[in-house]
Every structure is written in C-alpha cells, then in structure tokens.
Design an enzyme around this catalytic site. Structure first.
Site, PDB file in Angstrom:
ATOM      1  N   GLU A 179       0.807  -1.230   0.000  1.00  0.00           N
ATOM      2  CA  GLU A 179       0.000   0.000   0.000  1.00  0.00           C
ATOM      3  C   GLU A 179       0.840   1.281   0.000  1.00  0.00           C
ATOM      4  OE1 GLU A 179      -2.825  -0.344   3.199  1.00  0.00           O
ATOM      5  OE2 GLU A 179      -3.994  -1.856   2.149  1.00  0.00           O
ATOM      6  N   GLU A 255      -6.019  -7.813  -1.068  1.00  0.00           N
ATOM      7  CA  GLU A 255      -6.425  -7.592   0.324  1.00  0.00           C
ATOM      8  C   GLU A 255      -7.839  -7.049   0.298  1.00  0.00           C
ATOM      9  OE1 GLU A 255      -3.675  -5.704   3.078  1.00  0.00           O
ATOM     10  OE2 GLU A 255      -5.352  -4.808   4.162  1.00  0.00           O
TER      11      GLU A 255
END
Length: 666
Positions: A179, A255
């Site tokens: 991320e 995710e």
C-alpha cells in the site's frame, strides 16, 4: 464422466439426507424444485462457447500486522483445531492461499512483526511466527499457495531515510511495498534477483495498492509488463479498471474484507467472493485477516475469518465467515475455470459457476442484502434484494449431470439462521437439466457435483475467561520455540527472548528490546518502544519488573499500566508510565510520548545494572518503588480509567526485562 456421475448418484440415493427444515423442526427452508413450477427469471449455465478466466483461489492474510500474535500461545489441542478450521481441506474455510507479512520491525496495524534481518549482517528465519504458520498450513494442504509481503523494513535498508528504495539491489536482496509507492526499476531488479537466486518459480504481484498507476505503467513498459505476473489491488469494491484488463494479466483482490466477523461481515465476504469476479474479473480474493488473534481493543478488533484471542483460556470462536468461505473453497480448486455465464440475479444477488473441465460443476448463488453485507470499505452504493424464483438450466457438457449436492447458509435472525447446512440433493434427470430455487435475502447456496464437502467440527473449546489477574513470566526458556514471550504484543520495537552469556546468575534468561534504530515505517510508530500485555479492563493493579539499561547516559526504560491505545494509534497512547534513565533521573508521565509529566526527580540509577521497578495504581492515585524503596507516592492519575500493562524503552535502544509480574484487582 456423465455415466460415472449417474452411477455414483444412484448409489447415494440410498443415503437419506435430511433437509435443514427437518433438522430444525420449525424454520422455513427454501424450495428446491426440479422443474419450472413457479414464474421467475431464467439463467443458463453453459460451456459451449468456451470458459471464462482461470480461478486462482480464496485466501487470507496473517500479518499487517501481528494479527496472529496470540495464536501461537494456544495450548494443544486447541491450536491445532484452529489451524484445521482455517486450512484443512473439506473441513472448514479450507483456504487455497495464505499470504503473510514479511516482518520489517515496524508497526503495521495491530503490532510489530520482527524482521529476519534486524541488522545488515543478521539473518534468522526462526523469528516471529509466520514461518511456523506457513509450515502448518502446508502440512494440512500441500497445494496451498504461499505469498509474502513487507509492510515495513528494518532501518538499515534506508541508510538514514524512511524509504526502502535507496539501494534497489539491497532491498531486492532483502523484497514490493504494501500500500505504498512502487518503484518500476525496483520491480525489475527484484525479478532479476529472484532469477539469480534460482527462484524463477516465485511470481511477482504488484503493486498491492490501487489498480493505477501500476496498470498504466505496465502498458507503457514492456519489461515491467513481462516481469509482473499478477496485478493485485486492495479493497477494490468488486470493480477493476480498463487498463488493468488491457494488460491481460491475472487480477486479484490481494487484500479485502477487513470487516467485523459478525453476520454483516459474513454477508460482506459472501457478496464479494462472487462479485469480485462478476464485476471485476478478479480470480482470487484474499481476506485481511486470517484469524483475529490479537487483543480485541486494538484497531480492527475481531476482523478475522474467525476469532482466537484467548490463549490463556483456550477459547476460540468459529465465526460465520469460515463457513461463507467453505461455500466456495470446498467445491473449487485453483486451476478450475469460471464459466462465461455468470452474473447478477434479476431481483438482487449474484451467481457464479466454475468447472474443473472434467465434468464437475460448482454453482454459488448469493442474495446478500445491502444492509447485511456492508464491508468496512469502500462505500457500498445502495441496491435492493427481494424474494425471487431463479431457474437455472444446465447446457453444453453439463446438460447430463444427474444430481447436484446442495449446501445452504442463511444469515440473520437466530431462529432462521443456518451456516453451511447440507440439504437434500437435487435429482435432475427428470427435469431436462433445469432446477428452480426460491431465494430470500441474505442466503447462500452452493450446488455442486462434488460429494466431498463437509462441515468439520470439534468438541466445544473451553469457555471464555478474562486474562489472569495474577500473571508472571521469568523468561527462563533455554531453547524457545518462538522468539517472543507469550501474550506480550509489541507495538513499537521488537522484544525477544535473550540469553545473557555474561550473567550466569538470576538474569541469564531475559526479554530484550533488540532494535537500535527506527525501522522504515508503514504507520505512525511511536518514538519509544513498547510491548503491551493483559486485560484492557484492568484498572487497579501492581506491576513489578526487573530492568537493565544497556545505553549509558541516554538510556531509559519504563513499566506502565492503564495503557489505552495500541496498533496504528500507539503514538497517542495514554496511561501511567514509570520511567528511569541512565543519567540518574526518574519520571512519571500520563502518556507514552512523555508530554504529560506527573512528577520527576533524581534516582540512584546508572546503565549496566539491574533494578527492580514497582508501579501501583489504585483509583485516582499511583505510587512507585525502586529496588523496594518508595521513589514517589500518591501521584494523582485521573485518566485513563483502565488499559493494558506494558514495558518499553525511551528510544530504539537495547534494554532487558526480567521477572515480570502483574497483579490486578477486579
């Protein structure tokens, strides 16, 4: 294949299978009709025009961070039972993929996970618990796909910067950043490094963030396009983007979920497992997180597929998302293919169908309502689901399937609730390969030719118990199986079992804070190190611990009570913190950062010596002793009213702790 299925089906007809209605006695169960007995919408399942994309599996994440921290401390047989519910084929969630955090010493949501290389010349693969977990998963399912991803990195890789791409070769030798910004050259170097190390079979997924700009970058760079095997996006809301599809790469929701494991969380999981493919062509979906094995009051408490947060009692809960997973995982495998004929139901909900290409077919139908399937993110646009009749017609190579096994889940009111219940099988020979389902909202059906599904179970685990009121640990473990002491949850820094070769006496075995520089962070790590333990409800308590400062002049350590925050919020933690420093001073603060000073003064303290600290908190007052002698007393502490116990250091410095003891008064 059809003849084989027919023969097997006839053999099974002697086996009476009880529908959920019969076993429940009163609850209504959907109609399963083998003909067009009711008006409704028609859906064709057909492989005549070829198949859709290859299915890559359903999985979950351990880490990001420290989400499995308490699991390793569970006594047997409960630990093995939990692992069976997660990984054992045809038993529970039966996961196809396990993704783990590659520990980087930094705070990554609910704690820190240790790096295998704290320092440049250090290499130790026994730290933490992710290697152990991967082995346990592989033991149960040798075919499971394993993935690794770093959230943070040890500080030495940054060479003074909070950035892992200072030396691409070095980081590639160490590994895409969760991320966070990706570096195109780094991805290419990583592929070359993997190949050089003989790891051609290890695939690269990027960029574990958003669909863009990685997809556009791949379209503009042929080498980048070649070295990336899978585009992974987080929390895509079942949607993808045009550029991602144009790459013709596999698309994964790498995710997702991250939602409380209530029935609403289960509804979220059921909806996205179907619709990530229908809406976004995603062929794998991976839940954060695998199992909620961290203190519940940390961020995102109970956001695992199941809950196992009480190793001291052995209590765990097999939550609804486990059985939602089973509807797909037990009746498919990576390497199966989606049919092209998948989609949305006319009155809300969706259906997918998959085949192994050998005659087997699995159909998954979900009718999760908006209210009962909201994931934590992103925002879910409103939609409506209502009662409907759906007729499915099997065409192409599926037209002669004689029988389908039926598995059913209904979320919602306890009186109507079923989780992964096997119903009577559907006999299709007399209906021309068609059947009709009556569908209500918040239901999940799996209809399959496979007869191997099962709802695994064990005797109920022990009842839930609070953390023991009296707890002690002398850390006297000669050859520890895990590097971290039970129940301590590191929130900044890394605390590991340590053997003092120089001290043959009482302090030969200790717990040591082992980081001497700040990691390359993913979250807002504190500027002090801290490990929490105990019951968040603790209010009145006495904490006692032997401490050893290793850093002359600048070193400092603390013990604390009523610590009210952890995880990504650790920097703003309040509590009662009792510090001693190598420069001969002490301090009592109301926060970890040290801004709120209750009292301070001189203390007979220096580095390289052992001291015993005692902190007592009772009502609105606190007192502290050094080596049994009062150092300060009756200092007013009005906030917070409760929280964990903790130990830690003033900075990223070496320090040791021994003979930890806490006694709480409930």
């Amino acid at each position: 294949m059809a003849e084989h299925l027919l023969q097997a089906s006839r053999q099974r007809q002697v086996k009476v299978m009880t529908a959920a209605a019969g076993s429940a006695g009163q609850a209504a169960v959907p109609l399963l009709l083998c003909a067009l007995l009711a008006p409704g919408s028609a859906y064709v399942l057909d492989d005549s025009d070829g198949l859709g994309r290859e299915f890559d599996g359903i999985g979950a994440i351990s880490g990001g961070g420290a989400t499995s921290r308490l699991l390793v401390n569970y006594p047997e047989p409960y630990r093995s039972q939990i692992l069976d519910y997660l990984f054992k084929p045809n038993f529970g969630a039966s996961l196809h993929i396990l993704k783990v955090e590659i520990g980087g010493d930094g705070q990554t949501t609910d704690g820190t996970e240790p790096s295998h290389m704290h320092y440049a010349l250090d290499e130790n693969y026994f730290r933490g618990y992710e290697w152990w977990l991967m082995k346990e998963a592989k033991k149960r399912n040798p075919k499971i796909t394993l993935m690794g991803l770093p959230w943070s990195f040890p500080g030495w890789l940054g060479k003074g910067f909070n950035w892992p791409y200072v030396n691409l070769q070095l980081t590639a030798y160490y590994v895409i950043w969760n991320e966070r910004a990706f570096d195109i050259n780094y991805i290419k170097v990583l592929r070359r490094m993997l190949n050089y190390q003989g790891l051609q079979q290890v695939k690269i997924i990027a960029s574990d963030n958003l669909w863009e700009p990685i997809s556009a970058s791949m379209l503009l760079d042929s080498e980048l396009l070649r070295v990336i095997d899978v585009i992974g996006a987080h929390y895509p809301g079942t949607r993808t983007v045009k550029d991602a599809r144009l790459t013709e790469k596999k698309l994964w929701s790498s995710e997702d979920f991250s939602t409380l494991n209530s029935d609403v969380g289960a509804g979220c999981w059921g909806r996205i497992l179907n619709q990530n493919y229908i809406n976004g062509y995603m062929t794998a979906t991976i839940a954060w997180n695998l199992v909620a094995s961290y203190y519940e009051q940390l961020p995102y408490g109970r956001c695992g597929l199941m809950t196992a947060q009480e190793p001291w009692s052995g209590h765990y809960v097999v939550e609804a998302p486990i059985w939602i997973s089973a509807h797909t995982t037990q009746f498919t495998q990576p390497g199966w293919y989606y049919l092209k004929t998948v989609g949305h139901l006319e009155k809300g909900g969706s259906y997918v169908a998959l085949t192994d290409g050998l005659g087997n077919l699995t159909i998954i139908v979900e009718t999760m309502s908006h209210k009962h399937s909201m994931c934590i993110r992103p925002l879910l646009p409103y939609f409506n689901v209502s009662r409907q009749f759906a007729t499915f017609s099997l065409k192409g190579s599926f037209s002669e399937i004689p029988e389908l096994q039926v598995w059913y889940t209904k979320l919602g009111k306890p009186s109507e609730r079923f989780l992964f219940k096997q119903l009577d099988s559907l006999w299709l020979l007399d209906s021309g390969g068609s059947f009709t389902l009556e569908l209500q909202e918040d239901e999940l059906f799996t209809l399959t030719t496979l007869t191997t599904g099962s709802k695994g179970s064990y005797l109920l685990p022990p009842k839930s118990q609070p953390f023991p009121c009296v707890y002690k640990d002398d850390f006297n473990v000669d050859y520890p199986f895990f590097s971290e002491a039970p129940n301590f949850a590191d929130q900044t820094g890394v605390f590991e079992y340590f053997m003092n070769i120089e001290d043959p006496g009482e302090h030969r075995f200790t717990l040591r804070q082992v980081l001497n520089q700040r990691p390359i962070t993913w979250a807002a790590d504190a500027f002090n190190t801290i490990s929490i333990i105990g019951d968040y409800k603790w209010s009145n308590l006495t904490i006692k611990c032997d401490v050893y400062l290793e850093t002359p002049e600048k070193g400092g350590v603390f013990i604390a009570g009523r610590v009210n925050k952890g995880g990504i919020l650790i920097r703003s933690a309040r509590g009662v913190f009792f510090w001693i420093f190598a420069n001969g001073t002490y301090r009592v603060t109301g926060d970890l950062a040290g801004w709120i000073i209750y009292t301070s003064g001189h203390a007979d303290v220096t580095a390289k010596k052992w001291y015993t600290l005692t902190l007592t908190i009772n009502g609105g007052f606190s007192s502290g002793t050094l080596n049994g002698k009062p150092l300060w007393k009756n200092v007013s502490v009005n906030f917070p009213k409760n929280g964990w116990a903790a130990i830690g250091t003033h900075s990223f410095e070496f320090a040791q702790f021994d003979n930890f003891r806490v006694e709480a008064i409930h």
